[in-house]
Motif scaffolding. Structure first.
Motif, mmCIF file in Angstrom:
data_model
loop_
_atom_site.group_PDB
_atom_site.id
_atom_site.type_symbol
_atom_site.label_atom_id
_atom_site.label_comp_id
_atom_site.label_asym_id
_atom_site.label_seq_id
_atom_site.Cartn_x
_atom_site.Cartn_y
_atom_site.Cartn_z
ATOM 1 N N ASP A 1 2.304 -12.226 10.223
ATOM 2 C CA ASP A 1 3.531 -12.037 10.994
ATOM 3 C C ASP A 1 3.159 -11.522 12.369
ATOM 4 N N PRO B 1 7.443 4.037 16.484
ATOM 5 C CA PRO B 1 6.520 2.904 16.548
ATOM 6 C C PRO B 1 7.258 1.584 16.347
ATOM 7 N N PHE C 1 10.647 1.621 11.790
ATOM 8 C CA PHE C 1 10.776 3.057 11.982
ATOM 9 C C PHE C 1 12.096 3.445 12.643
ATOM 10 N N GLY C 2 12.524 4.672 12.338
ATOM 11 C CA GLY C 2 13.605 5.276 13.098
ATOM 12 C C GLY C 2 13.076 5.790 14.421
ATOM 13 N N THR D 1 8.394 -9.196 5.062
ATOM 14 C CA THR D 1 7.133 -9.282 5.792
ATOM 15 C C THR D 1 6.193 -8.106 5.576
ATOM 16 N N ASP D 2 6.588 -7.110 4.831
ATOM 17 C CA ASP D 2 5.752 -5.954 4.509
ATOM 18 C C ASP D 2 5.533 -4.982 5.670
ATOM 19 N N LYS D 3 6.088 -5.249 6.816
ATOM 20 C CA LYS D 3 5.921 -4.306 7.923
ATOM 21 C C LYS D 3 6.882 -3.139 7.755
ATOM 22 N N LEU D 4 6.566 -2.023 8.418
ATOM 23 C CA LEU D 4 7.434 -0.865 8.430
ATOM 24 C C LEU D 4 8.350 -0.911 9.647
ATOM 25 N N TYR E 1 0.739 2.944 3.551
ATOM 26 C CA TYR E 1 0.130 2.556 4.811
ATOM 27 C C TYR E 1 -0.600 3.770 5.381
ATOM 28 N N TYR F 1 -2.110 -3.660 10.279
ATOM 29 C CA TYR F 1 -0.894 -3.709 11.097
ATOM 30 C C TYR F 1 -1.156 -3.052 12.454
ATOM 31 N N PHE G 1 10.043 5.639 3.486
ATOM 32 C CA PHE G 1 8.890 6.464 3.786
ATOM 33 C C PHE G 1 9.272 7.546 4.797
ATOM 34 N N LYS H 1 7.028 8.827 -0.173
ATOM 35 C CA LYS H 1 7.700 7.533 -0.218
ATOM 36 C C LYS H 1 8.563 7.445 -1.465
ATOM 37 N N TYR I 1 0.866 -8.275 11.971
ATOM 38 C CA TYR I 1 0.404 -7.926 10.633
ATOM 39 C C TYR I 1 -0.591 -8.986 10.172
ATOM 40 N N TYR J 1 7.045 9.978 7.604
ATOM 41 C CA TYR J 1 5.782 10.289 8.260
ATOM 42 C C TYR J 1 6.003 11.441 9.231
ATOM 43 N N TYR K 1 0.990 -1.437 15.763
ATOM 44 C CA TYR K 1 2.276 -0.964 16.250
ATOM 45 C C TYR K 1 2.077 -0.431 17.670
ATOM 46 N N ILE L 1 10.024 4.370 -3.934
ATOM 47 C CA ILE L 1 10.056 2.945 -4.292
ATOM 48 C C ILE L 1 11.049 2.732 -5.414
ATOM 49 N N PHE M 1 6.695 -2.545 15.603
ATOM 50 C CA PHE M 1 5.759 -3.497 14.997
ATOM 51 C C PHE M 1 5.310 -4.542 16.007
ATOM 52 N N TYR N 1 12.342 0.360 0.037
ATOM 53 C CA TYR N 1 11.125 1.145 -0.003
ATOM 54 C C TYR N 1 11.184 2.053 1.226
ATOM 55 N N ARG O 1 10.457 -0.334 4.554
ATOM 56 C CA ARG O 1 9.612 -1.533 4.500
ATOM 57 C C ARG O 1 10.488 -2.762 4.600
#
Lengths: 113, 115
Positions: free
Chosen positions: B56, B43, A103-104, A98-101, B104, B33, A34, A49, B48, A36, B35, A51, B45, A32, A94
């Motif tokens: 988490d 960002p 990031f680069g 754990t569903d967290k993002l 999100y 969440y 994204f 995004k 959550y 931003y 960050y 999916i 994490f 998944y 994603r």
């Protein structure tokens, strides 16, 4: 573990020219993904995004991104850049557990008039 | 509200002090969440929540950091004995159920400066 890489710290492009901001990913399973954008002293604004489905994803402000599974890439593109597109761009994946993002490190886009 | 609201937008505190950062998510969003974004970085994490519980908290850097969401809506990030290295922008995001499918939405962040 899932991760994304943005190989370019900065991209410079002239107004009216096409732009590409690169992102590659590393995931187990189907990603998944994204994009931003962040303007100075502002939060993150969602652009688009991926999916599942069509590999070409269209998003806000004329941006699009192409999902390429064989190259594990998800590059952000726009056919004609605007000076107002100048900002910091983040690719994210994603975490499937754990569903967290994740990031680069971000790419600063500078569009010159 | 229409978006994710974070207060204060800016906070300057002295080293060693305690601070609280507030996040008010979009109404009906069960996932929240936190960050942290340091200068020039993406960002990272922190924690959550799904409803009232922390699903988490693996990103919290140490036991000086703590977050709560007692009624499943507003969340507070608490930092004890602040250090200069805690200076960063703290971002909050919320999602309807899970962010993977629903996306999100981020707030504008709280810029914390520890002097």
């Amino acid at each position: 573990a899932q991760s994304v890489a943005q190989p370019e710290d900065q991209v410079n492009v002239a107004e009216g020219n096409p732009l590409t901001v690169k992102c590659t990913y590393s995931v187990s399973g189907n990603p998944y993904l994204f994009w931003y954008v962040q303007y100075p002293n502002r939060g993150l604004q969602f652009l688009l995004k991926y999916i599942t489905g069509d590999n070409l994803v269209k998003g806000s402000y004329g941006f699009e991104a192409e999902f390429n599974k064989s190259q594990t890439s998800f590059h952000l593109k726009k056919p004609s850049a605007l000076v107002s597109d100048s900002a910091l761009y983040f690719c994210a994946v994603r975490d499937m557990d754990t569903d967290k993002l994740i990031f680069g490190t971000g790419t600063r886009l500078q569009v010159f008039p | 509200g229409a978006g994710v609201s974070q207060t204060p937008s800016n906070k300057v505190t002295e080293k060693g002090k305690y601070v609280e950062l507030r996040c008010d998510p979009i109404s009906g969003h069960t996932a929240l969440y936190w960050y942290r974004q340091s200068l020039g970085q993406g960002p990272e994490f922190l924690i959550y929540f799904q409803g009232t519980g922390a699903a988490d908290d693996s990103g919290l850097p140490n036991d000086r950091f703590f977050a709560v969401r007692p009624e499943g809506s507003v969340s507070t990030l608490k930092i004890q004995r602040t250090e200069r290295g805690d200076s960063a922008v703290y971002l909050c995001a919320s999602s309807f159920s899970g962010g993977g499918n629903y996306g999100y939405t981020f707030g504008s962040g709280t810029r914390l400066t520890v002097v």
